[in-house]
Design a protein around this motif. Structure first.
Motif, mmCIF file in Angstrom:
data_model
loop_
_atom_site.group_PDB
_atom_site.id
_atom_site.type_symbol
_atom_site.label_atom_id
_atom_site.label_comp_id
_atom_site.label_asym_id
_atom_site.label_seq_id
_atom_site.Cartn_x
_atom_site.Cartn_y
_atom_site.Cartn_z
ATOM 1 N N ASP A 73 -19.392 -23.480 32.809
ATOM 2 C CA ASP A 73 -18.007 -23.304 33.331
ATOM 3 C C ASP A 73 -18.022 -22.184 34.324
ATOM 4 O O ASP A 73 -18.204 -20.987 34.004
ATOM 5 N N VAL A 74 -18.466 -22.607 35.573
ATOM 6 C CA VAL A 74 -18.572 -21.519 36.695
ATOM 7 C C VAL A 74 -17.404 -20.753 36.838
ATOM 8 O O VAL A 74 -17.707 -19.572 37.043
ATOM 9 N N ALA A 75 -16.179 -21.129 36.652
ATOM 10 C CA ALA A 75 -15.075 -20.160 36.453
ATOM 11 C C ALA A 75 -15.066 -19.155 35.573
ATOM 12 O O ALA A 75 -14.569 -17.829 35.762
ATOM 13 N N LYS A 76 -15.789 -19.275 34.604
ATOM 14 C CA LYS A 76 -16.081 -18.208 33.356
ATOM 15 C C LYS A 76 -17.398 -17.602 33.460
ATOM 16 O O LYS A 76 -17.719 -17.076 32.521
ATOM 17 N N ASN A 77 -18.200 -18.059 34.427
ATOM 18 C CA ASN A 77 -19.570 -17.441 34.438
ATOM 19 C C ASN A 77 -20.387 -17.866 33.275
ATOM 20 O O ASN A 77 -21.063 -16.762 32.706
ATOM 21 N N THR A 78 -19.990 -18.990 32.565
ATOM 22 C CA THR A 78 -20.731 -19.102 31.166
ATOM 23 C C THR A 78 -21.284 -20.379 31.268
ATOM 24 O O THR A 78 -20.919 -21.568 31.827
ATOM 25 N N VAL A 79 -22.557 -20.560 30.653
ATOM 26 C CA VAL A 79 -23.327 -21.643 30.215
ATOM 27 C C VAL A 79 -23.125 -21.825 28.810
ATOM 28 O O VAL A 79 -23.484 -20.974 28.013
ATOM 29 N N TYR A 80 -22.949 -23.223 28.282
ATOM 30 C CA TYR A 80 -22.741 -23.439 26.764
ATOM 31 C C TYR A 80 -23.949 -24.263 26.323
ATOM 32 O O TYR A 80 -24.697 -24.923 26.875
ATOM 33 N N LEU A 81 -24.220 -24.079 24.958
ATOM 34 C CA LEU A 81 -25.098 -24.889 24.231
ATOM 35 C C LEU A 81 -24.189 -25.412 22.837
ATOM 36 O O LEU A 81 -24.168 -24.575 22.079
ATOM 37 N N GLN A 82 -23.847 -26.482 23.082
ATOM 38 C CA GLN A 82 -23.335 -27.240 21.788
ATOM 39 C C GLN A 82 -24.195 -27.809 20.864
ATOM 40 O O GLN A 82 -24.919 -28.675 21.560
ATOM 41 N N MET A 83 -24.234 -27.372 19.718
ATOM 42 C CA MET A 83 -25.147 -27.824 18.849
ATOM 43 C C MET A 83 -24.436 -28.500 17.268
ATOM 44 O O MET A 83 -23.740 -27.832 16.930
ATOM 45 N N ASN A 84 -24.524 -29.797 17.634
ATOM 46 C CA ASN A 84 -24.008 -30.470 16.327
ATOM 47 C C ASN A 84 -25.141 -31.047 15.484
ATOM 48 O O ASN A 84 -26.383 -31.279 15.670
#
Length: 124
Positions: A73-84
């Protein structure tokens, strides 16, 4: 000053989910790729997945490619890792890292900036 800060780790039961966040500052994703790495006790740090500056994704571990998803999410300066569907073998310290390049790499060397890591423990 460029910086990455991970969050979202914790203790989860097998089969559960977690979403890790990597908040970056001091640079933009126009020139950087972001990788997620993990290091289990007694093992070398290994690349999990990476997203390049144009949003392309590369996965490095066959056992997680259908369970883990990287996004940004570039607007939030965040990269996520969703782990299921987490498994005990996913237990490790998870790190995000920034590579000043238009490509991804699954090797830890060459990355310019690293976060401090967040512990993920999968156990019943």
């Amino acid at each position: 000053q460029s910086q990455l800060v991970e969050s979202g780790g914790g203790l989860v039961q097998p089969g559960g989910s977690l979403r890790l966040s990597c908040l970056y500052s001091g640079f933009t994703l126009d020139d950087y790729s972001i990788g997620w790495f993990r290091q289990a006790p007694g093992k070398e740090r290994e690349g999990v997945t990476c997203i390049n500056n144009s949003g392309g994704v590369t996965n490095y571990i066959d056992s997680v490619k259908d369970r883990f998803t990287i996004s940004r999410d570039v607007a939030k300066n965040t990269v996520y890792l969703q782990m299921n569907s987490l498994k005990s073998e996913d237990t490790a310290i998870y790190y995000c890292a920034a590579l000043r390049a238009y490509y991804c790499s699954g090797h830890p060397w060459g990355y310019n900036y690293w976060g401090q890591g967040t512990q993920v423990t999968v156990s019943s």
